[in-house]
Design a protein around this motif. Structure first.
Motif, PDB file in Angstrom:
ATOM      1  N   ALA A 293       0.815  -1.204   0.000  1.00 52.77           N
ATOM      2  CA  ALA A 293       0.000   0.000   0.000  1.00 52.77           C
ATOM      3  C   ALA A 293       0.855   1.263   0.000  1.00 52.77           C
ATOM      4  CB  ALA A 293      -0.924   0.002   1.222  1.00 52.77           C
ATOM      5  N   ARG A 294       2.105   1.129   0.416  1.00 51.02           N
ATOM      6  CA  ARG A 294       2.996   2.302   0.465  1.00 51.02           C
ATOM      7  C   ARG A 294       4.018   2.300  -0.659  1.00 51.02           C
ATOM      8  NH1 ARG A 294       6.604   4.656   5.560  1.00 51.02           N
ATOM      9  NH2 ARG A 294       7.600   6.305   4.334  1.00 51.02           N
ATOM     10  N   TYR A 295       4.593   1.142  -0.941  1.00 46.61           N
ATOM     11  CA  TYR A 295       5.656   1.048  -1.948  1.00 46.61           C
ATOM     12  C   TYR A 295       5.253   0.041  -3.027  1.00 46.61           C
ATOM     13  CZ  TYR A 295       8.466   3.176   1.780  1.00 46.61           C
ATOM     14  OH  TYR A 295       8.940   3.994   2.771  1.00 46.61           O
ATOM     15  N   ALA A 296       5.612   0.351  -4.267  1.00 47.14           N
ATOM     16  CA  ALA A 296       5.272  -0.522  -5.392  1.00 47.14           C
ATOM     17  C   ALA A 296       5.937  -1.885  -5.251  1.00 47.14           C
ATOM     18  CB  ALA A 296       5.688   0.124  -6.698  1.00 47.14           C
ATOM     19  N   VAL A 297       5.232  -2.909  -5.675  1.00 43.30           N
ATOM     20  CA  VAL A 297       5.722  -4.286  -5.682  1.00 43.30           C
ATOM     21  C   VAL A 297       5.544  -4.844  -7.086  1.00 43.30           C
ATOM     22  CG1 VAL A 297       5.356  -6.627  -4.794  1.00 43.30           C
ATOM     23  CG2 VAL A 297       5.166  -4.661  -3.241  1.00 43.30           C
ATOM     24  N   ALA A 298       6.553  -5.520  -7.595  1.00 42.72           N
ATOM     25  CA  ALA A 298       6.438  -6.196  -8.896  1.00 42.72           C
ATOM     26  C   ALA A 298       7.498  -7.285  -8.987  1.00 42.72           C
ATOM     27  CB  ALA A 298       6.599  -5.212 -10.049  1.00 42.72           C
ATOM     28  N   VAL A 299       7.064  -8.472  -9.348  1.00 43.90           N
ATOM     29  CA  VAL A 299       7.961  -9.605  -9.574  1.00 43.90           C
ATOM     30  C   VAL A 299       7.626 -10.157 -10.951  1.00 43.90           C
ATOM     31  CG1 VAL A 299       8.659 -11.911  -8.827  1.00 43.90           C
ATOM     32  CG2 VAL A 299       8.157 -10.148  -7.117  1.00 43.90           C
ATOM     33  N   THR A 300       8.525 -10.003 -11.898  1.00 43.88           N
ATOM     34  CA  THR A 300       8.293 -10.496 -13.249  1.00 43.88           C
ATOM     35  C   THR A 300       8.419 -12.019 -13.295  1.00 43.88           C
ATOM     36  OG1 THR A 300      10.627 -10.280 -13.806  1.00 43.88           O
ATOM     37  CG2 THR A 300       9.210  -8.379 -14.285  1.00 43.88           C
ATOM     38  N   PRO A 301       7.863 -12.646 -14.340  1.00 42.41           N
ATOM     39  CA  PRO A 301       8.046 -14.097 -14.478  1.00 42.41           C
ATOM     40  C   PRO A 301       9.521 -14.505 -14.504  1.00 42.41           C
ATOM     41  CG  PRO A 301       6.311 -13.342 -15.936  1.00 42.41           C
ATOM     42  CD  PRO A 301       6.935 -12.099 -15.348  1.00 42.41           C
ATOM     43  N   ALA A 302      10.366 -13.700 -15.139  1.00 43.72           N
ATOM     44  CA  ALA A 302      11.791 -14.039 -15.210  1.00 43.72           C
ATOM     45  C   ALA A 302      12.420 -14.039 -13.832  1.00 43.72           C
ATOM     46  CB  ALA A 302      12.507 -13.052 -16.138  1.00 43.72           C
ATOM     47  N   VAL A 303      12.085 -13.046 -13.010  1.00 48.69           N
ATOM     48  CA  VAL A 303      12.636 -12.984 -11.657  1.00 48.69           C
ATOM     49  C   VAL A 303      12.056 -14.097 -10.794  1.00 48.69           C
ATOM     50  CG1 VAL A 303      12.615 -11.619  -9.536  1.00 48.69           C
ATOM     51  CG2 VAL A 303      13.266 -10.558 -11.697  1.00 48.69           C
ATOM     52  N   ARG A 304      10.767 -14.358 -10.954  1.00 46.19           N
ATOM     53  CA  ARG A 304      10.141 -15.433 -10.172  1.00 46.19           C
ATOM     54  C   ARG A 304      10.865 -16.752 -10.410  1.00 46.19           C
ATOM     55  NH1 ARG A 304       3.907 -17.597 -11.060  1.00 46.19           N
ATOM     56  NH2 ARG A 304       4.083 -19.457  -9.749  1.00 46.19           N
ATOM     57  N   ARG A 305      11.256 -17.020 -11.652  1.00 49.40           N
ATOM     58  CA  ARG A 305      11.941 -18.281 -11.958  1.00 49.40           C
ATOM     59  C   ARG A 305      13.308 -18.372 -11.293  1.00 49.40           C
ATOM     60  NH1 ARG A 305       9.394 -17.351 -17.020  1.00 49.40           N
ATOM     61  NH2 ARG A 305      11.246 -16.341 -17.894  1.00 49.40           N
ATOM     62  N   LEU A 306      13.902 -17.246 -10.950  1.00 50.39           N
ATOM     63  CA  LEU A 306      15.213 -17.252 -10.300  1.00 50.39           C
ATOM     64  C   LEU A 306      15.127 -17.511  -8.802  1.00 50.39           C
ATOM     65  CD1 LEU A 306      16.895 -14.147 -11.986  1.00 50.39           C
ATOM     66  CD2 LEU A 306      17.192 -16.550 -12.585  1.00 50.39           C
ATOM     67  N   MET A 307      13.950 -17.338  -8.219  1.00 53.68           N
ATOM     68  CA  MET A 307      13.793 -17.467  -6.765  1.00 53.68           C
ATOM     69  C   MET A 307      13.695 -18.926  -6.344  1.00 53.68           C
ATOM     70  SD  MET A 307      11.096 -14.431  -5.869  1.00 53.68           S
ATOM     71  CE  MET A 307      11.447 -12.708  -6.277  1.00 53.68           C
ATOM     72  N   ASP A 308      14.181 -19.191  -5.140  1.00 52.40           N
ATOM     73  CA  ASP A 308      14.060 -20.514  -4.534  1.00 52.40           C
ATOM     74  C   ASP A 308      13.149 -20.394  -3.318  1.00 52.40           C
ATOM     75  OD1 ASP A 308      14.273 -22.998  -3.411  1.00 52.40           O
ATOM     76  OD2 ASP A 308      16.437 -22.917  -3.062  1.00 52.40           O
ATOM     77  N   PRO A 309      11.839 -20.697  -3.469  1.00 54.60           N
ATOM     78  CA  PRO A 309      10.909 -20.541  -2.342  1.00 54.60           C
ATOM     79  C   PRO A 309      11.276 -21.398  -1.141  1.00 54.60           C
ATOM     80  CG  PRO A 309       9.727 -20.818  -4.416  1.00 54.60           C
ATOM     81  CD  PRO A 309      11.158 -21.136  -4.693  1.00 54.60           C
ATOM     82  N   ALA A 310      12.085 -22.443  -1.346  1.00 57.22           N
ATOM     83  CA  ALA A 310      12.470 -23.313  -0.236  1.00 57.22           C
ATOM     84  C   ALA A 310      13.595 -22.719   0.604  1.00 57.22           C
ATOM     85  CB  ALA A 310      12.896 -24.679  -0.774  1.00 57.22           C
ATOM     86  N   ASP A 311      14.208 -21.651   0.118  1.00 56.34           N
ATOM     87  CA  ASP A 311      15.327 -21.036   0.834  1.00 56.34           C
ATOM     88  C   ASP A 311      14.850 -19.750   1.500  1.00 56.34           C
ATOM     89  OD1 ASP A 311      17.656 -19.942   1.764  1.00 56.34           O
ATOM     90  OD2 ASP A 311      18.621 -19.725  -0.188  1.00 56.34           O
ATOM     91  N   PRO A 312      14.721 -19.733   2.820  1.00 58.29           N
ATOM     92  CA  PRO A 312      14.243 -18.511   3.489  1.00 58.29           C
ATOM     93  C   PRO A 312      15.218 -17.345   3.371  1.00 58.29           C
ATOM     94  CG  PRO A 312      14.989 -20.138   5.096  1.00 58.29           C
ATOM     95  CD  PRO A 312      14.985 -20.829   3.759  1.00 58.29           C
ATOM     96  N   ALA A 313      16.468 -17.631   2.991  1.00 59.19           N
ATOM     97  CA  ALA A 313      17.470 -16.570   2.836  1.00 59.19           C
ATOM     98  C   ALA A 313      17.829 -16.363   1.369  1.00 59.19           C
ATOM     99  CB  ALA A 313      18.715 -16.914   3.650  1.00 59.19           C
ATOM    100  N   ASP A 314      16.928 -16.723   0.470  1.00 54.42           N
ATOM    101  CA  ASP A 314      17.226 -16.618  -0.959  1.00 54.42           C
ATOM    102  C   ASP A 314      17.609 -15.186  -1.336  1.00 54.42           C
ATOM    103  OD1 ASP A 314      17.156 -17.650  -3.756  1.00 54.42           O
ATOM    104  OD2 ASP A 314      15.594 -16.143  -3.928  1.00 54.42           O
ATOM    105  N   PRO A 315      18.780 -14.966  -1.940  1.00 59.30           N
ATOM    106  CA  PRO A 315      19.234 -13.598  -2.232  1.00 59.30           C
ATOM    107  C   PRO A 315      18.459 -12.896  -3.335  1.00 59.30           C
ATOM    108  CG  PRO A 315      20.777 -15.204  -3.127  1.00 59.30           C
ATOM    109  CD  PRO A 315      19.794 -15.972  -2.293  1.00 59.30           C
TER     110      PRO A 315
END
Length: 366
Positions: A48-70
């Motif tokens: 509500a205060r700051y814009a959020v956006a995660v593109t499909p390309a960035v989503r594919r780079l994330m590891d949801p199983a890693d709580p410290a994913d960089p």
């Protein structure tokens, strides 16, 4: 009140490689498995205060199983963003006092920023313009853009025009081409530089039309913002190759030193090596600008200097960026070191990377 971009600013439908939806709401991030349900209320408050956006390309780079994913740490909203620490300000690089006309920042005598829009493909949680950027505003009107380009034309001391924002590669190819052409026609403009996250965060946007928009008889440099080696995905490498073969033959890299993302010598080495493998020259490593809610990312300057010192001799000089702090009073970028020479006992002592504290065969300060 922003009432939408000029018609030719809106990009054409994405090519097949870009199919997929950018995630912007807490509910979408939770449904994608990127945030737990327990984080919903906090994520909604941040969004509500700051814009959020995660593109499909960035989503594919994330590891949801890693709580410290960089990668996730750079883009996913966190409740800490709602806490403003001492010293954090809405304009941490003091752009406002150096704005002669809307969309222009003129701090250095020989160069100036042009901010044609304030939209980005993704929104970094540490962004120093986070109070201004967002997907629904900030595009200069035709009259405002003309006024900004007129300023460049009548300011002969400016030799370099730097397109930033927001992300200039979010413009439609037609509008971007018009800006590059107009700047290239200014006799005293020698360099056109663009700063962008697009090649690594939304590589499918780098279409042949976008590449052609950067064609110029002036020197065109594209500075790619990336903070972790994993951001140089196969798709990103293809986008950078298209840019290199096209209008932006000179590719530079800029990064921000970030806690939990690249705050180790190993992570920085991997990042800079990934840049060089992509034919991107590491240019700047930025000390974090103190925008509101970014304290969790800050690495002390002393630690940053030590990390760079550790890398000297460990990586090629080609991989060595300038570590800089953008002065919060608008004074510009100050190099932070580290230092390898000191005058001691009547002679210069050089802490050579491969043999420490060796006496240099050099005269004194005079």
């Amino acid at each position: 009140m922003f009432d939408g971009p000029p018609p030719d600013t809106v990009p054409a439908p994405p090519p097949p490689a870009r199919r997929g939806r950018t995630l912007r709401a807490a509910a979408e991030l939770i449904a994608a498995g990127l945030l737990p349900e327990a984080a919903r209320a906090e994520a909604e408050a941040v969004a509500a205060r700051y814009a959020v956006a995660v593109t499909p390309a960035v989503r594919r780079l994330m590891d949801p199983a890693d709580p410290a994913d960089p990668i996730a740490r750079q883009y996913l909203p966190d409740a800490a963003e709602l806490r403003t620490a001492p010293g954090e300000t809405a304009d941490p690089t003091a752009d406002a006092p150096f704005t002669p006309v809307k969309g222009v920042v003129h701090r250095y005598p020989d160069r100036a920023l042009l901010k044609p829009l304030l939209a980005c493909p993704v929104y970094c949680r540490f962004c120093f313009r986070r109070e201004a950027v967002g997907p629904d505003g900030g595009v200069l009107s035709e009259a405002e853009l003309d006024a900004a380009l007129d300023w460049f034309e009548r300011t002969p001391s400016v030799r370099e025009a730097i397109l930033t924002g927001g992300d200039p590669l979010m413009l439609s190819p037609r509008r971007l081409a018009r800006i590059v052409e107009r700047l290239s026609a200014v006799p005293h403009i020698e360099i056109v530089r663009l700063h962008s996250r697009v090649p690594v965060a939304d590589p499918g946007r780098v279409t042949p039309a976008l590449v052609r928009a950067l064609e110029s008889d002036r020197a065109v440099f594209l500075c790619v913002h990336a903070n972790h080696a994993r951001e140089f995905s196969p798709e990103a490498l293809e986008a950078l190759a298209r840019l290199r073969r096209g209008g932006a033959a000179s590719l530079l890299g800029q990064s921000v030193l970030l806690r939990g993302v690249n705050d180790s010598a190993d992570a920085l080495e991997a990042l800079f090596r990934a840049m060089l493998a992509a034919r991107v020259k590491p240019y700047y490593l930025h000390q974090l600008d103190r925008a509101p809610g970014t304290a969790r990312f800050e690495v002390p300057i002393a630690e940053g200097r030590a990390l760079l010192r550790e890398l000297r001799g460990r990586v090629s000089g080609l991989a060595w960026p300038t570590y800089v702090l953008d002065s919060p009073d608008g004074g510009g970028k100050a190099p932070l070191g580290p230092d390898f020479a000191r005058f001691e006992g009547g002679e210069w002592r050089v802490d050579a990377p491969l043999r420490r504290a060796a006496a240099a065969d050099a005269p004194g300060p005079g």
